[in-house]
Design an enzyme around this catalytic site. Structure first.
Site, PDB file in Angstrom:
ATOM      1  N   LYS A   1       0.816  -1.221   0.000  1.00 13.53           N
ATOM      2  CA  LYS A   1       0.000   0.000   0.000  1.00 13.53           C
ATOM      3  C   LYS A   1       0.854   1.278   0.000  1.00 13.53           C
ATOM      4  CE  LYS A   1      -3.989  -2.025   2.425  1.00 13.53           C
ATOM      5  NZ  LYS A   1      -5.001  -1.726   3.459  1.00 13.53           N
TER       6      LYS A   1
ATOM      7  N   TYR B   1     -12.596  -1.880  -3.789  1.00 18.10           N
ATOM      8  CA  TYR B   1     -13.038  -2.081  -2.396  1.00 18.10           C
ATOM      9  C   TYR B   1     -14.568  -2.071  -2.270  1.00 18.10           C
ATOM     10  CZ  TYR B   1      -8.544  -1.801   0.176  1.00 18.10           C
ATOM     11  OH  TYR B   1      -7.306  -2.050   0.731  1.00 18.10           O
TER      12      TYR B   1
ATOM     13  N   ASN C   1      -1.882   0.112   6.932  1.00 19.32           N
ATOM     14  CA  ASN C   1      -1.409  -1.187   7.447  1.00 19.32           C
ATOM     15  C   ASN C   1      -0.518  -1.913   6.434  1.00 19.32           C
ATOM     16  OD1 ASN C   1      -3.438  -1.885   5.699  1.00 19.32           O
ATOM     17  ND2 ASN C   1      -4.568  -3.179   7.128  1.00 19.32           N
TER      18      ASN C   1
ATOM     19  N   HIS D   1      -2.252  -5.387   1.655  1.00 22.50           N
ATOM     20  CA  HIS D   1      -3.584  -5.995   1.505  1.00 22.50           C
ATOM     21  C   HIS D   1      -3.389  -7.394   0.932  1.00 22.50           C
ATOM     22  CE1 HIS D   1      -7.742  -6.671   0.208  1.00 22.50           C
ATOM     23  NE2 HIS D   1      -7.196  -7.168  -0.890  1.00 22.50           N
TER      24      HIS D   1
ATOM     25  N   GLU E   1      -9.943 -10.300  -7.540  1.00 26.99           N
ATOM     26  CA  GLU E   1      -8.963  -9.221  -7.339  1.00 26.99           C
ATOM     27  C   GLU E   1      -7.788  -9.333  -8.318  1.00 26.99           C
ATOM     28  OE1 GLU E   1      -7.926  -9.170  -3.167  1.00 26.99           O
ATOM     29  OE2 GLU E   1      -9.891  -8.402  -2.605  1.00 26.99           O
TER      30      GLU E   1
END
Ligand code: CMP
Length: 136
Positions: free
Chosen positions: A12, A52, A115, A118, A129
């Site tokens: 990310k 998302y 974080n 993913h 995805e």
């Protein structure tokens, strides 16, 4: 019996911004993941909203999509025996505060939003995805 799977991993914006992509890629390789395909991209907010979409009804959806489109990311097609579960184990809990020692989110994550990585949460979602980022 082997159960080779593929899963999507995203490094990310917070991790790319801190130049952690090579370190995180080594963690996958050292844990016997094959990086079958990868690319560094910068997606738009509209694309993040599609990616998302499962979180559309959540209060954090808007911020999440803004965040994922805020800077470059690295997307990878990972392959390994039981790759989906193995990747989730390596990543650790969603919130770095709750993640076990040695996991990627514990080592590199800053907050529940930032974080660092993913990973697909099921074999079914992994297919969706992976197609989203790698279908040509
Ligand atoms: P990720 O695995 O990319 O999937 C959805 C993301 O939403 C998640 O990681 C978190 O970074 C982010 N997020 C923000 N707030 C929450 C929350 N309260 N619960 C779960 N995920 C959250």
């Amino acid at each position: 019996m082997s159960n080779i799977e593929q899963t999507l991993s995203i490094i990310k914006p917070d991790a790319v911004e801190r130049n952690l992509q090579d370190k995180i890629k080594s963690e996958f390789i050292n844990n016997d993941f094959e990086i079958v395909e990868e690319k560094k991209i910068h997606i738009s907010k509209d694309e993040a909203e599609i990616f998302y979409k499962v979180h559309e009804s959540k209060p954090f959806y808007k911020d999440l999509c803004e965040y994922l489109s805020s800077g470059p990311i690295v997307v990878m097609r990972l392959q390994k025996d039981n790759a989906v579960l193995e990747n989730r184990k390596l990543m650790g809990a969603t919130n770095p505060k709750d993640a076990d020692d040695g996991t990627l989110r514990k080592k590199y994550g800053i907050s529940i939003d930032k974080n660092s990585v993913h990973g697909s949460d099921s074999v079914e979602n992994a297919k969706i995805e992976l197609d989203f980022f790698f279908k040509d």
